[in-house]
Design a protein around this motif. Structure first.
Motif, PDB file in Angstrom:
ATOM      1  N   GLU A 146       0.827  -1.208   0.000  1.00 18.61           N
ATOM      2  CA  GLU A 146       0.000   0.000   0.000  1.00 18.61           C
ATOM      3  C   GLU A 146       0.861   1.257   0.000  1.00 18.61           C
ATOM      4  OE1 GLU A 146      -3.942  -1.707   2.377  1.00 18.61           O
ATOM      5  OE2 GLU A 146      -2.207  -0.957   3.506  1.00 18.61           O
ATOM      6  N   ALA A 147       1.927   1.236   0.797  1.00 15.81           N
ATOM      7  CA  ALA A 147       2.805   2.404   0.878  1.00 15.81           C
ATOM      8  C   ALA A 147       3.541   2.625  -0.441  1.00 15.81           C
ATOM      9  CB  ALA A 147       3.799   2.225   2.024  1.00 15.81           C
ATOM     10  N   GLU A 148       4.009   1.555  -1.059  1.00 13.75           N
ATOM     11  CA  GLU A 148       4.749   1.687  -2.314  1.00 13.75           C
ATOM     12  C   GLU A 148       3.827   2.143  -3.448  1.00 13.75           C
ATOM     13  OE1 GLU A 148       8.060   1.502  -4.954  1.00 13.75           O
ATOM     14  OE2 GLU A 148       7.892   1.608  -2.765  1.00 13.75           O
ATOM     15  N   LEU A 149       2.628   1.600  -3.504  1.00 11.46           N
ATOM     16  CA  LEU A 149       1.668   2.049  -4.513  1.00 11.46           C
ATOM     17  C   LEU A 149       1.344   3.534  -4.337  1.00 11.46           C
ATOM     18  CD1 LEU A 149      -0.733  -1.027  -4.439  1.00 11.46           C
ATOM     19  CD2 LEU A 149       0.550  -0.263  -6.448  1.00 11.46           C
ATOM     20  N   ALA A 150       1.138   3.942  -3.088  1.00 11.98           N
ATOM     21  CA  ALA A 150       0.829   5.347  -2.822  1.00 11.98           C
ATOM     22  C   ALA A 150       1.997   6.249  -3.194  1.00 11.98           C
ATOM     23  CB  ALA A 150       0.454   5.524  -1.352  1.00 11.98           C
ATOM     24  N   ALA A 151       3.216   5.798  -2.900  1.00 15.65           N
ATOM     25  CA  ALA A 151       4.402   6.599  -3.219  1.00 15.65           C
ATOM     26  C   ALA A 151       4.551   6.809  -4.726  1.00 15.65           C
ATOM     27  CB  ALA A 151       5.645   5.922  -2.659  1.00 15.65           C
ATOM     28  N   ARG A 152       4.041   5.868  -5.506  1.00 16.76           N
ATOM     29  CA  ARG A 152       4.116   5.996  -6.968  1.00 16.76           C
ATOM     30  C   ARG A 152       2.875   6.658  -7.562  1.00 16.76           C
ATOM     31  NH1 ARG A 152       6.940   0.548  -9.452  1.00 16.76           N
ATOM     32  NH2 ARG A 152       8.262   0.025  -7.660  1.00 16.76           N
ATOM     33  N   GLY A 153       1.938   7.029  -6.705  1.00 12.87           N
ATOM     34  CA  GLY A 153       0.728   7.661  -7.197  1.00 12.87           C
ATOM     35  C   GLY A 153      -0.238   6.708  -7.862  1.00 12.87           C
ATOM     36  N   ILE A 154      -0.165   5.407  -7.521  1.00 12.46           N
ATOM     37  CA  ILE A 154      -1.056   4.399  -8.088  1.00 12.46           C
ATOM     38  C   ILE A 154      -2.195   4.165  -7.101  1.00 12.46           C
ATOM     39  CG2 ILE A 154      -1.260   2.030  -8.922  1.00 12.46           C
ATOM     40  CD1 ILE A 154       1.727   2.116  -9.574  1.00 12.46           C
ATOM     41  N   GLU A 155      -3.391   4.525  -7.485  1.00 12.54           N
ATOM     42  CA  GLU A 155      -4.537   4.461  -6.582  1.00 12.54           C
ATOM     43  C   GLU A 155      -5.234   3.114  -6.717  1.00 12.54           C
ATOM     44  OE1 GLU A 155      -6.999   7.841  -7.271  1.00 12.54           O
ATOM     45  OE2 GLU A 155      -5.431   9.295  -6.728  1.00 12.54           O
ATOM     46  N   LEU A 156      -4.699   2.129  -6.020  1.00  9.96           N
ATOM     47  CA  LEU A 156      -5.296   0.795  -6.001  1.00  9.96           C
ATOM     48  C   LEU A 156      -5.373   0.304  -4.558  1.00  9.96           C
ATOM     49  CD1 LEU A 156      -3.559  -1.223  -8.896  1.00  9.96           C
ATOM     50  CD2 LEU A 156      -5.906  -0.387  -8.832  1.00  9.96           C
ATOM     51  N   VAL A 213       9.407  -5.575  -2.311  1.00  6.32           N
ATOM     52  CA  VAL A 213       8.156  -4.828  -2.396  1.00  6.32           C
ATOM     53  C   VAL A 213       8.123  -3.990  -3.666  1.00  6.32           C
ATOM     54  CG1 VAL A 213       6.735  -3.059  -1.291  1.00  6.32           C
ATOM     55  CG2 VAL A 213       7.868  -4.802   0.108  1.00  6.32           C
ATOM     56  N   SER A 214       9.222  -3.332  -3.959  1.00 11.33           N
ATOM     57  CA  SER A 214       9.308  -2.532  -5.181  1.00 11.33           C
ATOM     58  C   SER A 214       9.119  -3.404  -6.417  1.00 11.33           C
ATOM     59  CB  SER A 214      10.650  -1.807  -5.243  1.00 11.33           C
ATOM     60  OG  SER A 214      10.772  -1.055  -6.443  1.00 11.33           O
ATOM     61  N   GLY A 215       9.695  -4.613  -6.389  1.00 11.71           N
ATOM     62  CA  GLY A 215       9.564  -5.526  -7.513  1.00 11.71           C
ATOM     63  C   GLY A 215       8.137  -5.988  -7.720  1.00 11.71           C
ATOM     64  N   LEU A 216       7.426  -6.265  -6.629  1.00 13.15           N
ATOM     65  CA  LEU A 216       6.021  -6.660  -6.753  1.00 13.15           C
ATOM     66  C   LEU A 216       5.195  -5.538  -7.381  1.00 13.15           C
ATOM     67  CD1 LEU A 216       5.302  -8.535  -3.390  1.00 13.15           C
ATOM     68  CD2 LEU A 216       5.641  -9.538  -5.651  1.00 13.15           C
ATOM     69  N   VAL A 217       5.456  -4.313  -6.965  1.00 11.88           N
ATOM     70  CA  VAL A 217       4.719  -3.182  -7.536  1.00 11.88           C
ATOM     71  C   VAL A 217       5.126  -2.955  -8.989  1.00 11.88           C
ATOM     72  CG1 VAL A 217       4.250  -0.704  -7.335  1.00 11.88           C
ATOM     73  CG2 VAL A 217       4.320  -2.138  -5.291  1.00 11.88           C
ATOM     74  N   ASP A 218       6.381  -3.214  -9.321  1.00 13.37           N
ATOM     75  CA  ASP A 218       6.780  -3.166 -10.732  1.00 13.37           C
ATOM     76  C   ASP A 218       5.946  -4.140 -11.566  1.00 13.37           C
ATOM     77  OD1 ASP A 218       8.724  -1.254 -10.362  1.00 13.37           O
ATOM     78  OD2 ASP A 218      10.406  -2.675 -10.338  1.00 13.37           O
ATOM     79  N   ALA A 250      -3.312  -0.768 -17.332  1.00 18.85           N
ATOM     80  CA  ALA A 250      -3.568   0.052 -18.519  1.00 18.85           C
ATOM     81  C   ALA A 250      -3.635   1.537 -18.175  1.00 18.85           C
ATOM     82  CB  ALA A 250      -4.876  -0.391 -19.174  1.00 18.85           C
ATOM     83  N   GLN A 251      -3.915   1.863 -16.908  1.00 18.22           N
ATOM     84  CA  GLN A 251      -4.090   3.258 -16.546  1.00 18.22           C
ATOM     85  C   GLN A 251      -2.773   4.016 -16.382  1.00 18.22           C
ATOM     86  OE1 GLN A 251      -5.240   0.531 -14.828  1.00 18.22           O
ATOM     87  NE2 GLN A 251      -5.657   1.023 -12.692  1.00 18.22           N
ATOM     88  N   LEU A 252      -1.633   3.338 -16.518  1.00 18.36           N
ATOM     89  CA  LEU A 252      -0.335   3.998 -16.393  1.00 18.36           C
ATOM     90  C   LEU A 252       0.175   4.439 -17.756  1.00 18.36           C
ATOM     91  CD1 LEU A 252       1.587   1.811 -13.777  1.00 18.36           C
ATOM     92  CD2 LEU A 252       0.253   3.885 -13.391  1.00 18.36           C
ATOM     93  N   ASP A 253       0.716   5.658 -17.811  1.00 17.20           N
ATOM     94  CA  ASP A 253       1.295   6.149 -19.058  1.00 17.20           C
ATOM     95  C   ASP A 253       2.584   5.403 -19.396  1.00 17.20           C
ATOM     96  OD1 ASP A 253      -0.723   8.015 -19.346  1.00 17.20           O
ATOM     97  OD2 ASP A 253       0.353   9.533 -18.183  1.00 17.20           O
ATOM     98  N   GLU A 254       3.371   5.079 -18.355  1.00 15.14           N
ATOM     99  CA  GLU A 254       4.616   4.345 -18.560  1.00 15.14           C
ATOM    100  C   GLU A 254       4.615   3.113 -17.664  1.00 15.14           C
ATOM    101  OE1 GLU A 254       8.180   6.603 -18.223  1.00 15.14           O
ATOM    102  OE2 GLU A 254       7.432   8.289 -19.408  1.00 15.14           O
ATOM    103  N   ARG A 255       4.862   1.968 -18.277  1.00 11.68           N
ATOM    104  CA  ARG A 255       4.899   0.713 -17.528  1.00 11.68           C
ATOM    105  C   ARG A 255       6.298   0.124 -17.576  1.00 11.68           C
ATOM    106  NH1 ARG A 255       0.209   0.620 -20.360  1.00 11.68           N
ATOM    107  NH2 ARG A 255       1.202  -0.535 -22.049  1.00 11.68           N
ATOM    108  N   PRO A 256       6.734  -0.530 -16.494  1.00 10.67           N
ATOM    109  CA  PRO A 256       8.066  -1.165 -16.493  1.00 10.67           C
ATOM    110  C   PRO A 256       8.140  -2.284 -17.525  1.00 10.67           C
ATOM    111  CG  PRO A 256       7.134  -1.053 -14.270  1.00 10.67           C
ATOM    112  CD  PRO A 256       6.028  -0.731 -15.223  1.00 10.67           C
ATOM    113  N   GLN A 257       9.331  -2.533 -18.026  1.00  7.19           N
ATOM    114  CA  GLN A 257       9.555  -3.688 -18.874  1.00  7.19           C
ATOM    115  C   GLN A 257       9.390  -4.957 -18.046  1.00  7.19           C
ATOM    116  OE1 GLN A 257      10.274  -3.872 -22.226  1.00  7.19           O
ATOM    117  NE2 GLN A 257       9.899  -1.668 -22.337  1.00  7.19           N
ATOM    118  N   ARG A 258       8.906  -6.018 -18.668  1.00  4.04           N
ATOM    119  CA  ARG A 258       8.793  -7.303 -17.975  1.00  4.04           C
ATOM    120  C   ARG A 258      10.202  -7.822 -17.715  1.00  4.04           C
ATOM    121  NH1 ARG A 258       7.051 -11.433 -20.029  1.00  4.04           N
ATOM    122  NH2 ARG A 258       5.642 -12.278 -18.444  1.00  4.04           N
ATOM    123  N   ALA A 259      10.587  -7.890 -16.454  1.00  3.11           N
ATOM    124  CA  ALA A 259      11.966  -8.210 -16.091  1.00  3.11           C
ATOM    125  C   ALA A 259      12.097  -9.648 -15.621  1.00  3.11           C
ATOM    126  CB  ALA A 259      12.456  -7.266 -14.990  1.00  3.11           C
ATOM    127  N   GLY A 260      13.211 -10.276 -15.998  1.00  2.00           N
ATOM    128  CA  GLY A 260      13.588 -11.600 -15.524  1.00  2.00           C
ATOM    129  C   GLY A 260      15.089 -11.740 -15.655  1.00  2.00           C
TER     130      GLY A 260
END
Length: 391
Positions: A69-79, A327-332, A339-349
C-alpha cells in the motif's frame, strides 16, 4: 497479457493459525479431503504449539500488505490492497465478496509463491475460481493472477545482503573450502514436479538432464527454476566463486511410499560433512517469501539441531519479507499489467527461464492424483483457456 484497468489488488496467501484453538481446525483445512485423523494432525500441530499456536505468516502478510500500500501510494497508483488466504481467515471467498461490495470489478491477484508447481500457482487459480463460484460472482468480478516471479530482480536481490553477510561470517571462521551454501525449498511429490510448468519445457529439461523428475536436480521445471536463481545469486556475491553450493529440500509430508524431491536438507548436511569435511553451513530459504512455519521450524529448529549434532557452524539467511527490493519488484509487476499507467516497467527476468508467462500455458502445473491420473479442471478459472474471470 494486454494491460487492463484493474481497480483492486488481492494479496493471496496460504494462511496460518493465530492461537492454540486454531491449530487443528487450520490443519483440517490444509488436509481437507485426505481423511487424515486428528491424531496424526496433532503430530504436525506440535510445530505450531511450540510457538503459542501462532504461525507468523499472517502477521507477515499484514506487513507485506501495508508495504505494498505504501509503495503504490508513493508511486501515485490508486489501487486498494485486499488480503485473502487459502486455509485461514481472512479466506479468499469472503475477501472477494468484500472487494465486490466495495464496488471493485477487476482484480489483480499477487500470491506469496514465486515458483511454478501445482500448489504455488495452479491451485491459486483454482482457489479464485471456486471462490467466484461459491459467492455467485463469476459474472460480476474478474480476477487475473500476477505471473510467477522467481527470477524477478526484486525477488532475487532481496536475498543478496543476508547471503553475502552469511558467507563472509562463515568464510572468516572456517575458510571458503569448508563452507557450503544450502539453498532450501519446499519438497513436492516427484509426480507433481514432473507435471510442473509447461509440458514442452518439462520434456526439454528431462531430455537435457537424462533423468526423470526427482532423480536429479533440474530434471523438472520447479527444481530448474530454483537452480537458476541459486546459480545467479552465487554469481552476484563476491565470495560466490570460492564456495560450493547445492539445492536441497525440506518439509516433505505424506506416506513414505510416495517419492518426493530429495535430498532432504538434514541428510545433505550430514553427507557434506562426512564426504567433504564441511564445517559451516549457510542455509538460504530460497523457496520462501517470508519466515513462516516451514522456515522457523524446519530450518531454524530441525536443520539447526542437525548442524549442532554434526558439530558445524550454522547460519540461516533472510527471506525477502518486506525488503524494499522485493516490495518494489512486486509493484513493478503490478505496474506491468496496468492500462491506466502512461509508462509501464519492462517485464523483467534475470535468468534464461524468465520472465515467466502472464497467462499459464495449457496443462501447466497440473496436479497428479495418487492413482496417477491428472486432476481434472474444475472451473473456468482452472481451464486452460483465457476466461473473463481469472488467469
Amino acid at each position: 497479457m494486454e494491460p487492463k484497468r484493474y481497480d483492486a489488488v488481492l494479496l493471496a496467501s496460504f494462511g496460518g493459525p493465530e492461537g492454540q484453538d486454531d491449530v487443528i481446525p487450520f490443519l483440517r483445512n490444509v488436509t481437507r479431503g485426505r481423511g487424515i485423523p486428528d491424531e496424526r494432525l496433532e503430530e504436525v500441530a506440535t510445530h505450531y504449539r511450540a510457538h503459542g499456536g501462532v504461525s507468523p505468516i499472517n502477521e507477515q502478510n499484514r506487513q507485506l500488505k501495508a508495504a505494498l500500500e505504501a509503495e503504490l501510494a508513493a508511486r501515485g497508483i490508486e489501487l486498494p490492497v485486499y488480503w485473502g488466504n487459502r486455509n485461514w481467515d481472512p479466506y479468499v471467498p469472503q475477501t472477494l465478496q468484500q472487494i465486490h461490495d466495495d464496488g471493485h470489478r477487476r482484480v489483480l491477484a499477487v500470491t506469496t509463491s514465486a515458483y511454478s508447481c501445482y500448489s504455488s500457482c495452479r491451485q491459486y487459480r483454482e482457489d479464485f475460481g471456486v471462490a467466484l463460484r461459491e459467492t455467485g460472482l463469476e459474472d460480476e468480478l474478474a480476477v487475473d493472477k500476477l505471473r510467477q516471479y522467481f527470477d524477478h530482480p526484486g525477488f532475487v536481490r532481496a536475498f543478496l545482503p543476508s547471503l553475502a553477510a552469511g558467507l563472509r561470517e562463515m568464510i572468516a571462521a572456517v575458510g571458503a573450502e569448508k563452507t557450503h551454501v544450502f539453498f532450501a525449498t519446499h519438497s513436492i511429490p516427484n509426480s507433481d514436479a514432473a507435471a510442473a510448468g509447461p509440458r514442452p519445457l518439462a520434456a526439454q529439461l528431462r531430455e537435457q538432464t537424462g533423468a526423470e523428475a526427482g532423480e536429479a536436480n533440474g530434471a523438472d521445471v520447479y527444481s530448474a527454476q530454483h537452480l537458476a536463481v541459486a546459480e545467479l545469486l552465487m554469481s552476484m556475491v563476491e565470495e560466490g566463486s570460492e564456495v560450493d553450493w547445492s539445492l536441497v529440500y525440506q518439509s516433505r509430508s505424506g506416506p513414505p511410499s510416495v517419492p518426493w524431491l530429495e535430498p532432504d536438507i538434514s541428510d545433505a548436511m550430514e553427507q557434506r560433512v562426512t564426504q567433504d569435511g564441511v564445517e559451516a553451513a549457510v542455509v538460504v530459504p530460497l523457496g520462501f517469501v517470508s519466515d513462516h512455519m516451514e522456515v522457523i521450524w524446519d530450518l531454524d529448529t530441525e536443520a539447526k539441531e542437525t548442524a549442532e549434532e554434526l558439530g558445524i557452524r550454522f547460519v540461516r539467511t533472510d527471506t525477502p519479507g518486506t525488503h524494499r527490493e522485493f516490495v518494489s519488484g512486486l509493484v513493478d509487476m503490478i505496474s506491468e499489467r496496468l492500462a491506466q499507467l502512461d509508462e509501464r516497467p519492462q517485464r523483467a527476468g534475470m535468468t534464461q527461464m524468465g520472465p515467466w508467462f502472464d497467462v499459464c500455458r495449457p496443462n501447466c502445473c497440473s496436479k497428479v492424483m495418487r492413482d496417477g491420473t491428472i486432476k481434472p479442471t474444475t472451473s473456468a478459472v482452472d481451464a486452460d483457456v483465457t476466461p473473463p474471470q481469472a488467469l
